[in-house]
Design an enzyme around this catalytic site. Sequence first.
Site, PDB file in Angstrom:
ATOM      1  N   TYR A 107     -18.591  19.552 -20.714  1.00  0.00           N
ATOM      2  CA  TYR A 107     -17.482  19.185 -19.830  1.00  0.00           C
ATOM      3  C   TYR A 107     -17.499  20.018 -18.553  1.00  0.00           C
ATOM      4  O   TYR A 107     -17.793  21.208 -18.587  1.00  0.00           O
ATOM      5  CB  TYR A 107     -16.154  19.428 -20.548  1.00  0.00           C
ATOM      6  CG  TYR A 107     -14.957  19.019 -19.736  1.00  0.00           C
ATOM      7  CD1 TYR A 107     -14.561  17.687 -19.680  1.00  0.00           C
ATOM      8  CD2 TYR A 107     -14.226  19.955 -19.009  1.00  0.00           C
ATOM      9  CE1 TYR A 107     -13.463  17.306 -18.929  1.00  0.00           C
ATOM     10  CE2 TYR A 107     -13.125  19.570 -18.259  1.00  0.00           C
ATOM     11  CZ  TYR A 107     -12.743  18.250 -18.214  1.00  0.00           C
ATOM     12  OH  TYR A 107     -11.661  17.874 -17.464  1.00  0.00           O
ATOM     13  N   TRP A 109     -16.730  19.922 -13.876  1.00  0.00           N
ATOM     14  CA  TRP A 109     -16.655  19.190 -12.612  1.00  0.00           C
ATOM     15  C   TRP A 109     -17.954  19.188 -11.817  1.00  0.00           C
ATOM     16  O   TRP A 109     -18.095  18.390 -10.901  1.00  0.00           O
ATOM     17  CB  TRP A 109     -15.514  19.758 -11.748  1.00  0.00           C
ATOM     18  CG  TRP A 109     -14.213  19.096 -12.044  1.00  0.00           C
ATOM     19  CD1 TRP A 109     -13.608  18.999 -13.262  1.00  0.00           C
ATOM     20  CD2 TRP A 109     -13.355  18.424 -11.109  1.00  0.00           C
ATOM     21  NE1 TRP A 109     -12.424  18.317 -13.143  1.00  0.00           N
ATOM     22  CE2 TRP A 109     -12.241  17.958 -11.824  1.00  0.00           C
ATOM     23  CE3 TRP A 109     -13.412  18.188  -9.741  1.00  0.00           C
ATOM     24  CZ2 TRP A 109     -11.192  17.259 -11.220  1.00  0.00           C
ATOM     25  CZ3 TRP A 109     -12.362  17.497  -9.142  1.00  0.00           C
ATOM     26  CH2 TRP A 109     -11.274  17.044  -9.879  1.00  0.00           C
TER      27      TRP A 109
HETATM   28  N1  LIG Z   1      -6.727  23.351  -5.105  1.00  0.00           N
HETATM   29  C1  LIG Z   1      -6.997  22.838  -6.303  1.00  0.00           C
HETATM   30  N2  LIG Z   1      -6.480  21.627  -6.650  1.00  0.00           N
HETATM   31  C2  LIG Z   1      -6.739  21.111  -7.867  1.00  0.00           C
HETATM   32  C3  LIG Z   1      -7.585  21.775  -8.797  1.00  0.00           C
HETATM   33  C4  LIG Z   1      -8.093  23.050  -8.421  1.00  0.00           C
HETATM   34  O1  LIG Z   1      -8.807  23.717  -9.196  1.00  0.00           O
HETATM   35  N3  LIG Z   1      -7.790  23.533  -7.183  1.00  0.00           N
HETATM   36  N4  LIG Z   1      -7.871  21.192 -10.018  1.00  0.00           N
HETATM   37  C5  LIG Z   1      -7.685  19.750 -10.137  1.00  0.00           C
HETATM   38  C6  LIG Z   1      -7.656  19.288 -11.523  1.00  0.00           C
HETATM   39  S1  LIG Z   1      -9.124  19.252 -12.391  1.00  0.00           S
HETATM   40  C7  LIG Z   1      -6.546  18.800 -12.132  1.00  0.00           C
HETATM   41  S2  LIG Z   1      -6.637  18.121 -13.699  1.00  0.00           S
HETATM   42  C8  LIG Z   1      -5.249  18.793 -11.459  1.00  0.00           C
HETATM   43  C9  LIG Z   1      -4.144  19.306 -12.399  1.00  0.00           C
HETATM   44  O2  LIG Z   1      -2.893  19.028 -11.882  1.00  0.00           O
HETATM   45  P1  LIG Z   1      -1.576  19.544 -12.641  1.00  0.00           P
HETATM   46  O3  LIG Z   1      -1.839  19.640 -14.072  1.00  0.00           O
HETATM   47  O4  LIG Z   1      -0.441  18.697 -12.225  1.00  0.00           O
HETATM   48  O5  LIG Z   1      -1.446  20.988 -11.968  1.00  0.00           O
HETATM   49  P2  LIG Z   1      -0.865  22.407 -12.331  1.00  0.00           P
HETATM   50  O6  LIG Z   1      -1.143  23.241 -11.124  1.00  0.00           O
HETATM   51  O7  LIG Z   1      -1.365  22.891 -13.647  1.00  0.00           O
HETATM   52  O8  LIG Z   1       0.696  22.189 -12.493  1.00  0.00           O
HETATM   53  C10 LIG Z   1       1.531  21.676 -11.469  1.00  0.00           C
HETATM   54  C11 LIG Z   1       2.894  22.310 -11.554  1.00  0.00           C
HETATM   55  O9  LIG Z   1       3.543  21.948 -12.762  1.00  0.00           O
HETATM   56  C12 LIG Z   1       4.511  22.927 -13.050  1.00  0.00           C
HETATM   57  N5  LIG Z   1       4.693  23.041 -14.483  1.00  0.00           N
HETATM   58  C13 LIG Z   1       3.908  23.682 -15.374  1.00  0.00           C
HETATM   59  N6  LIG Z   1       4.431  23.600 -16.616  1.00  0.00           N
HETATM   60  C14 LIG Z   1       5.565  22.875 -16.509  1.00  0.00           C
HETATM   61  C15 LIG Z   1       6.555  22.422 -17.434  1.00  0.00           C
HETATM   62  O10 LIG Z   1       6.512  22.672 -18.639  1.00  0.00           O
HETATM   63  N7  LIG Z   1       7.582  21.667 -16.938  1.00  0.00           N
HETATM   64  C16 LIG Z   1       7.687  21.355 -15.620  1.00  0.00           C
HETATM   65  N8  LIG Z   1       8.714  20.600 -15.231  1.00  0.00           N
HETATM   66  N9  LIG Z   1       6.773  21.774 -14.724  1.00  0.00           N
HETATM   67  C17 LIG Z   1       5.732  22.514 -15.159  1.00  0.00           C
HETATM   68  C18 LIG Z   1       4.012  24.231 -12.478  1.00  0.00           C
HETATM   69  O11 LIG Z   1       5.061  24.889 -11.765  1.00  0.00           O
HETATM   70  C19 LIG Z   1       2.848  23.828 -11.621  1.00  0.00           C
HETATM   71  O12 LIG Z   1       2.855  24.385 -10.325  1.00  0.00           O
HETATM   72  O13 LIG Z   1      -5.291  19.611 -10.296  1.00  0.00           O
HETATM   73  C20 LIG Z   1      -6.397  19.283  -9.454  1.00  0.00           C
HETATM   74  N10 LIG Z   1      -6.202  19.907  -8.178  1.00  0.00           N
HETATM   75  N1  LIG Z   2      -5.331  27.908 -18.655  1.00  0.00           N
HETATM   76  C1  LIG Z   2      -5.742  26.768 -18.097  1.00  0.00           C
HETATM   77  N2  LIG Z   2      -7.020  26.400 -18.232  1.00  0.00           N
HETATM   78  C2  LIG Z   2      -7.448  25.257 -17.671  1.00  0.00           C
HETATM   79  C3  LIG Z   2      -6.574  24.446 -16.911  1.00  0.00           C
HETATM   80  C4  LIG Z   2      -5.220  24.858 -16.781  1.00  0.00           C
HETATM   81  O1  LIG Z   2      -4.381  24.188 -16.154  1.00  0.00           O
HETATM   82  N3  LIG Z   2      -4.849  26.036 -17.381  1.00  0.00           N
HETATM   83  N4  LIG Z   2      -7.041  23.284 -16.345  1.00  0.00           N
HETATM   84  C5  LIG Z   2      -8.153  22.638 -17.023  1.00  0.00           C
HETATM   85  C6  LIG Z   2      -8.706  21.545 -16.241  1.00  0.00           C
HETATM   86  S1  LIG Z   2      -7.593  20.321 -15.812  1.00  0.00           S
HETATM   87  C7  LIG Z   2     -10.026  21.437 -15.925  1.00  0.00           C
HETATM   88  S2  LIG Z   2     -10.585  19.996 -15.206  1.00  0.00           S
HETATM   89  C8  LIG Z   2     -10.978  22.498 -16.261  1.00  0.00           C
HETATM   90  C9  LIG Z   2     -12.046  22.721 -15.184  1.00  0.00           C
HETATM   91  O2  LIG Z   2     -13.113  23.415 -15.722  1.00  0.00           O
HETATM   92  P1  LIG Z   2     -14.603  23.254 -15.154  1.00  0.00           P
HETATM   93  O3  LIG Z   2     -14.819  21.898 -14.578  1.00  0.00           O
HETATM   94  O4  LIG Z   2     -15.540  23.675 -16.226  1.00  0.00           O
HETATM   95  O5  LIG Z   2     -14.599  24.331 -13.981  1.00  0.00           O
HETATM   96  P2  LIG Z   2     -15.570  24.493 -12.700  1.00  0.00           P
HETATM   97  O6  LIG Z   2     -15.396  25.901 -12.250  1.00  0.00           O
HETATM   98  O7  LIG Z   2     -15.310  23.423 -11.723  1.00  0.00           O
HETATM   99  O8  LIG Z   2     -17.001  24.341 -13.372  1.00  0.00           O
HETATM  100  C10 LIG Z   2     -18.010  23.557 -12.830  1.00  0.00           C
HETATM  101  C11 LIG Z   2     -19.320  24.353 -12.859  1.00  0.00           C
HETATM  102  O9  LIG Z   2     -20.372  23.515 -12.402  1.00  0.00           O
HETATM  103  C12 LIG Z   2     -21.228  24.281 -11.565  1.00  0.00           C
HETATM  104  N5  LIG Z   2     -22.003  23.385 -10.706  1.00  0.00           N
HETATM  105  C13 LIG Z   2     -21.713  22.930  -9.459  1.00  0.00           C
HETATM  106  N6  LIG Z   2     -22.697  22.115  -9.018  1.00  0.00           N
HETATM  107  C14 LIG Z   2     -23.620  22.063 -10.002  1.00  0.00           C
HETATM  108  C15 LIG Z   2     -24.877  21.391 -10.137  1.00  0.00           C
HETATM  109  O10 LIG Z   2     -25.323  20.645  -9.275  1.00  0.00           O
HETATM  110  N7  LIG Z   2     -25.559  21.576 -11.302  1.00  0.00           N
HETATM  111  C16 LIG Z   2     -25.093  22.379 -12.296  1.00  0.00           C
HETATM  112  N8  LIG Z   2     -25.850  22.510 -13.393  1.00  0.00           N
HETATM  113  N9  LIG Z   2     -23.921  23.035 -12.195  1.00  0.00           N
HETATM  114  C17 LIG Z   2     -23.199  22.867 -11.069  1.00  0.00           C
HETATM  115  C18 LIG Z   2     -20.288  25.193 -10.823  1.00  0.00           C
HETATM  116  O11 LIG Z   2     -20.958  26.303 -10.280  1.00  0.00           O
HETATM  117  C19 LIG Z   2     -19.269  25.557 -11.922  1.00  0.00           C
HETATM  118  O12 LIG Z   2     -19.668  26.724 -12.588  1.00  0.00           O
HETATM  119  O13 LIG Z   2     -10.271  23.725 -16.493  1.00  0.00           O
HETATM  120  C20 LIG Z   2      -9.261  23.583 -17.483  1.00  0.00           C
HETATM  121  N10 LIG Z   2      -8.746  24.881 -17.833  1.00  0.00           N
HETATM  122 MO   LIG Z   3      -8.778  18.711 -14.535  1.00  0.00          MO
END
Ligand SMILES: Nc1nc2c(c(=O)[nH]1)N[C@H]1C(S)=C(S)[C@@H](COP(=O)(O)OP(=O)(O)OC[C@H]3O[C@@H](n4cnc5c(=O)[nH]c(N)nc54)[C@H](O)[C@@H]3O)O[C@H]1N2
Ligand SMILES: Nc1nc2c(c(=O)[nH]1)N[C@H]1C(S)=C(S)[C@@H](COP(=O)(O)OP(=O)(O)OC[C@H]3O[C@@H](n4cnc5c(=O)[nH]c(N)nc54)[C@H](O)[C@@H]3O)O[C@H]1N2
Ligand SMILES: [Mo]
Length: 765
Positions: A107, A109
């Site tokens: 898994y 990104w």
């Molecule tokens: N800049 C940036 N943007 C991203 C990402 C990133 O790594 N960097 N990651 C992307 C990815 S993969 C995903 S899946 C999305 C995730 O998007 P989300 O899951 O929506 O994002 P979060 O930042 O975890 O949470 C958003 C807000 O929800 C609120 N929150 C947390 N828990 C609760 C709760 O129990 N109740 C209520 N009412 N609110 C709560 C928190 O205050 C938080 O700021 O974001 C994406 N966007």
């Molecule tokens: N506590 C907590 N944990 C969370 C979350 C949260 O809200 N709270 N959010 C979760 C969510 S929504 C998500 S989506 C995950 C995200 O978790 P990940 O998607 O695993 O996080 P990334 O750091 O984006 O990891 C992508 C990796 O791919 C590598 N990469 C980039 N380009 C290439 C390429 O061309 N080839 C290869 N082989 N590698 C490459 C990057 O260097 C990086 O290390 O985290 C989750 N974890």
């Molecule tokens: Mo995500």
Amino acid sequence: MLNSSHWGAFEAVVVEGRMIAARPFVKDPDPSPILRSIPDGLYHPTRVAQPAVRVGWLEGGPGATREGRGADRYVSVSWEHALDLIANEIKRVICERANQGIFAGSYGWGSAGRFHHARTHLQRFLGGIGGFTGSCDTYSNAAGAVLVKNILGTARAMNGPGTSWKSIADHANLVVMFGGVPIRNTQVTPGGMGEHTTRNWLKRAAAAGVEFCNISPMRDDTPSFLKAEWIAPRPNSDTALMLALTHTLITEGLHDADFLGRYCTGFSEFRDYLLGKADGVAKSADWAAGLCDLAAHKIRELARRMAGSRTFLIVNWSLQRSDHGEQPIWAAIALAATLGQMGLPGGGLGFGYGSMEGVAGLPHDAPLPTLPPGRNPIRSYIPVARIADLLLRPGEPFQYNGENLIYPDIDLIYWCGGNPFHHHQDLNRLIHAWRRPSTIIVHDPWWTATARHADIVLPSTTTLERDDIGASARDRFIVAMKRAVPRIGGARDDFEIFGELAARFGTRDLFSEGRSASEWVRHIYEVARDLAERRGFSWPDFDEFWERGYLENQGSSKAQVFFEEFRKDPDRHRLNTPSGRIEIFSRKIAGYRYEDCPGHPVWMEPAEWLGGDLAAKYPLHLLTTQPSTRLHGQLDMGCLSKESKIANREPMRINRRDAEARGIRNGDIVKVFNDRGAILAGTIVTDEIRAGVIQISTGAWYNPVEPGQVGSLDGHGNPNVLTLDKGTSRLAQGPSAQTTLVQVEKYIGKPPPMTAFEPPVMQSR
Ligand SMILES: Nc1nc2c(c(=O)[nH]1)N[C@H]1C(S)=C(S)[C@@H](COP(=O)(O)OP(=O)(O)OC[C@H]3O[C@@H](n4cnc5c(=O)[nH]c(N)nc54)[C@H](O)[C@@H]3O)O[C@H]1N2
Ligand SMILES: Nc1nc2c(c(=O)[nH]1)N[C@H]1C(S)=C(S)[C@@H](COP(=O)(O)OP(=O)(O)OC[C@H]3O[C@@H](n4cnc5c(=O)[nH]c(N)nc54)[C@H](O)[C@@H]3O)O[C@H]1N2
Ligand SMILES: [Mo]
């Protein structure tokens, strides 16, 4: 030269062969500042220079000194040598355990390019030699997606496209946002985007007079220009709040009985529960007030206001990344159904509008160029967030979405394009689990924590070092991602690496289908172009597209309204559910007899929360939000992320009252801990966050003071050292990261040095 990233398209500025800046794409009205960090990452000392093998593994063979993972030195080896080691090891594991002994869910990104999609190449290769144990669903919204497929009949309800911002701006009076709409998260969409639109849509809605209500532990989850009312319930108590809002609507006669009768099934079972027929507890505003720590009259007023307006509910994905994370999603659907505005312009509900860019954009129906995933001949998989359970419990049964499955016995992990030491919960448990397999192989451009816990590490190129195409279903633009600089160090494309490995199994042609990388990029474009033509789009041929650098699809000018057709004619547009209706009660889910996910929305106490007993010992709820300064763990070493650190540690935001009670001031280094582990962080004292709650973004590179040791202090601030590793329920088995209690204290003494941004020590042979 144009290029793209998950946080937006950009122009690579290259001087004498070296990239010095990423200039935002001219068509992007609101580009992401994360672009600034790209050149830092590209040339950073943590780039993996050559294939590397962990000393203990190289000397002792597979399975040797597994507790050395995370601590051992590495040896550089030639590509030929590394590929031979990997091929032999894969053959051994297939011979001894069959293909399901290889875990390649992988898994993550990876990068925005549609051809150099790391995980897909891994899976195409392994699919061609008999298959692998894979994974399903996401860390993003597993609980929500599995649930809505069951009760609304489509994952689209969770992932979009949903009712457009335009429809909301033009028709809604009130938008109630659970988790706000944090613009920091809408910097991102998988595959990248040519234009960031969310901020401008919100401005348009505010200018049109739409009122906003932010229900979130953090005030600044909405931009200040929305002037939103702030209601801050206890984290993880939203289900109780939603049930009480619905209860108020019903008991005050404000519910839409026609909608509930015509478009839904099972309302009466749910109503009985709300009224307390079986358990004697009415789920009233007074009941919820104690659970949510809100005033009961506030809850009633909000319910009346919702019923008296054209109301749109937004529920972010964060709510379902928690214990029983299915429930706030189901309860929100039941609430919206009770209001009866689903399918009307500006009414109803949508998920994830503040989670990513484009979920509520104006739809376009253009296809995407994509790499075909290939076939996995064996059906062995886990729900993605059960990785530690998989490794720790081979042979044990578990349930998932109505299925009875068994964890296979894994002896080899192959990860390509993801970072489980970033993304998984309870890292100390993961370190322990990670010691089970004999061999762990990782491709990554950088020495991430996952690479540092692997036996064999291969350096991948980044998007700047190869040609590709960037595109996302949520964006109008398709971007030619042109190679901007020569390859760095000994890096190779994942496609090339798997081609060489496939050659060692006699499957090279099957894997590559006889195409080179540049032929593939052209091919996936042409396939999509054919499809586009059939849908009435007119795309230039590949050479013209490549020459121009991007192509711009026309988005629809017509706003979309989710469930519009269903509302017009529920018999002709039956939902893909057993009843054809919205399932407020699901006979199917009830039939699974999961006590942690019964047949209709219910309130269940989360494993950890401020209303439970554990709060006496750990009185702060930790929210691990998405970082504003990077994408997950990517570019944590870049300037934007580095500038945000406090005393070199990841920032922790804490309410003034909680800080004062602990004698903690702005800039102090603190220890954040619970029974699962401890990290250091840098303090920001704020009034923007509810008392009793702290926020630490995900993505600080794990920096254990005692590398490889279970239970080491992390000196940098990776919050997944602290989070709970538990499936949301037996239905979806999603991650429960937002269900975590901690304590915070001022750190006394000399803080450990930060070493995560230095490459590991290489040993010469
Ligand atoms: N800049 C940036 N943007 C991203 C990402 C990133 O790594 N960097 N990651 C992307 C990815 S993969 C995903 S899946 C999305 C995730 O998007 P989300 O899951 O929506 O994002 P979060 O930042 O975890 O949470 C958003 C807000 O929800 C609120 N929150 C947390 N828990 C609760 C709760 O129990 N109740 C209520 N009412 N609110 C709560 C928190 O205050 C938080 O700021 O974001 C994406 N966007
Ligand atoms: N506590 C907590 N944990 C969370 C979350 C949260 O809200 N709270 N959010 C979760 C969510 S929504 C998500 S989506 C995950 C995200 O978790 P990940 O998607 O695993 O996080 P990334 O750091 O984006 O990891 C992508 C990796 O791919 C590598 N990469 C980039 N380009 C290439 C390429 O061309 N080839 C290869 N082989 N590698 C490459 C990057 O260097 C990086 O290390 O985290 C989750 N974890
Ligand atoms: Mo995500």
